[in-house]
Write an enzyme that holds these catalytic residues in place. Structure first.
Site, PDB file in Angstrom:
ATOM      1  N   LYS A   1       0.828  -1.222   0.000  1.00 33.55           N
ATOM      2  CA  LYS A   1       0.000   0.000   0.000  1.00 33.55           C
ATOM      3  C   LYS A   1       0.856   1.262   0.000  1.00 33.55           C
ATOM      4  O   LYS A   1       0.654   2.172   0.792  1.00 33.55           O
ATOM      5  CB  LYS A   1      -1.007  -0.050   1.154  1.00 33.55           C
ATOM      6  CG  LYS A   1      -1.887  -1.310   1.054  1.00 33.55           C
ATOM      7  CD  LYS A   1      -3.061  -1.326   1.970  1.00 33.55           C
ATOM      8  CE  LYS A   1      -4.005  -2.489   1.686  1.00 33.55           C
ATOM      9  NZ  LYS A   1      -3.495  -3.816   2.066  1.00 33.55           N
ATOM     10  N   ARG A   2       1.806   1.313  -0.917  1.00 28.85           N
ATOM     11  CA  ARG A   2       2.707   2.447  -1.028  1.00 28.85           C
ATOM     12  C   ARG A   2       2.092   3.560  -1.868  1.00 28.85           C
ATOM     13  O   ARG A   2       1.010   3.393  -2.456  1.00 28.85           O
ATOM     14  CB  ARG A   2       4.032   1.998  -1.651  1.00 28.85           C
ATOM     15  CG  ARG A   2       4.801   0.984  -0.815  1.00 28.85           C
ATOM     16  CD  ARG A   2       5.168   1.510   0.569  1.00 28.85           C
ATOM     17  NE  ARG A   2       6.206   0.703   1.190  1.00 28.85           N
ATOM     18  CZ  ARG A   2       6.007  -0.236   2.104  1.00 28.85           C
ATOM     19  NH1 ARG A   2       4.796  -0.505   2.535  1.00 28.85           N
ATOM     20  NH2 ARG A   2       7.023  -0.911   2.621  1.00 28.85           N
TER      21      ARG A   2
END
Lengths: 275, 275
Positions: A96-97
């Site tokens: 979830k960058r």
């Protein structure tokens, strides 16, 4: 792995299961805790036991980062093990960058060069330049958060604009200007049931990564009814429901049985698709 | 570090500068590349040179993760070095994390227990349960993305609902139900100029972390004019403008000079506050 290869794996193995490797040292069987590398030992057993029943593995980075260097070593060894022993499995870095362009580029290097994984989950809040650097790799995928499986998904993702369009719908639309069905998937939680109809109106052919079946309460049948395409178009993830189904010596066996159970249900769903 | 301690540091040192440690091996001086640990060697020199002129350091995780274990070791050594040699500096893990509740809890453990840092940047897209686990630590901070400094910030953050309220405003409002001025800050890009007025209408007392001064084009005076509070309420970050101001042997000296220049401008701004 490209789209056609993924589809072939799904129809050959009659499964679109993704096993989430959210390995928590406090939840693994007691006898493994004495091993030199308990997390890797657990993952190795889970992977070998479940490989016939799934097409993808999804280690969540949070579960590795929280042990510092030791944890990241377990992450590296786990993905190395999958690549060497099960090279046809699709690997998702659930990270979830998302950051400004030049920083997202570094994250893309991390997951697609340093670790050479197939895909990474990305958060859309920062917009185009935070997502695009991940889309510049052939055969690699961005899996963009659209409508997530958690309660907090209602806080912002469902906000409507003046025309009644919700934020997750805007994310689906806008991001299709950046990527294609060949390099972009979306995270859509299984807990969102009939919302899959709305998703498919906007993204009829994109693959969806679907967490939330099992432990979080989502139904596989519901997901397939509203979300499946002629190419399947789904990767359904189960983590806790498989890897912690037993916390005893038989954990790998029981994980295999749980994965097989889901695989059988998926085979039935795949039969519904006329090909 | 709690709010009052941070404010004291700011007024004692007459600076609210945060130095971004976005250390790229391709941009550091050639002579350092022969060292055993070039990234750590670079950071060490930058930290010692700039410490008198700043109150905070912000390593961006992307720049460390991209070198795998070696990079994470450089990250660990860097924060250890700051803690031992400059213990009154506030440390921000610029990680932009955020996941479902039980996973965000692991990320919170990573940054607040494993690394024992003061704060971590968090993305709001997944809502309440993705943010709250980070707020459960005394003296630790969430720095939530509100209005970022990049071009992509316009894609979703400015979307208006039926009442004309924009997404970043909703993030500011909603998140104040979860945290307080004692454990919650916001990221607001310096490139957003007059938007600081709108931000301060909703969050009059929260600290703001402001990237984008310098390399990205934001003006310090503009930020202070619209964003400063009686407690200062700002941490202004500069990364590339300081750490890569020279790529020669004198890099640390020049970094110090650049940081000092900003510190002097900040001292003038702080004098405007009647205390």
């Amino acid at each position: 792995m490209n789209r056609q290869q993924l589809i072939n794996e799904i129809f050959t193995k009659k499964t679109f299961l993704c096993v989430g490797l959210d390995t928590d040292i406090n939840k693994i069987p007691a006898h493994l805790k004495n091993e030199d590398e308990p997390i890797f030992a657990f993952n190795k057993a889970i992977i070998d036991a479940t490989a016939p029943y799934c097409v993808a593995y999804k280690p969540n980075l949070a579960f590795y980062e929280c042990y510092g260097l030791k944890g990241m070593l377990a992450f590296e060894k786990t993905i190395q093990y999958i690549k060497e022993n099960h090279p046809n499995h699709f690997i998702i870095a659930d990270a979830k960058r998302g950051d400004i362009g030049n920083t997202s580029k570094m994250y893309a290097q991390t997951f697609f060069e340093e670790y050479n994984l197939d895909s990474v989950t990305v958060a859309p809040y920062m917009g185009e330049d935070s997502v695009k650097p991940f889309l510049e790799y052939d055969g690699k995928w961005v899996i963009l958060l659209a409508l997530t499986s958690n309660k907090g998904s209602h806080d912002f993702q469902l906000i409507e604009d003046k025309q009644g369009e919700r934020l997750f719908e805007k994310v689906l639309k806008k991001s299709q200007e950046w990527g294609t069905t060949e390099n972009l998937m979306y995270v859509v939680g299984a807990t969102q049931g009939k919302m899959f109809e709305d998703i498919r109106r906007i993204a009829p052919n994109h693959f969806l990564l679907v967490p939330g079946v099992g432990a979080q309460g989502g139904s596989l049948q519901e997901v397939c009814k509203y979300g499946m395409t002629k190419d399947c178009g789904l990767l359904v993830n189960s983590s806790r429901g498989i890897i912690y189904a037993s916390t005893d010596n038989d954990f790998a066996e029981v994980a295999a049985a749980k994965a097989k159970e889901l695989q059988k249900e998926m085979a039935v769903e795949l039969e519904h698709i006329a090909r």
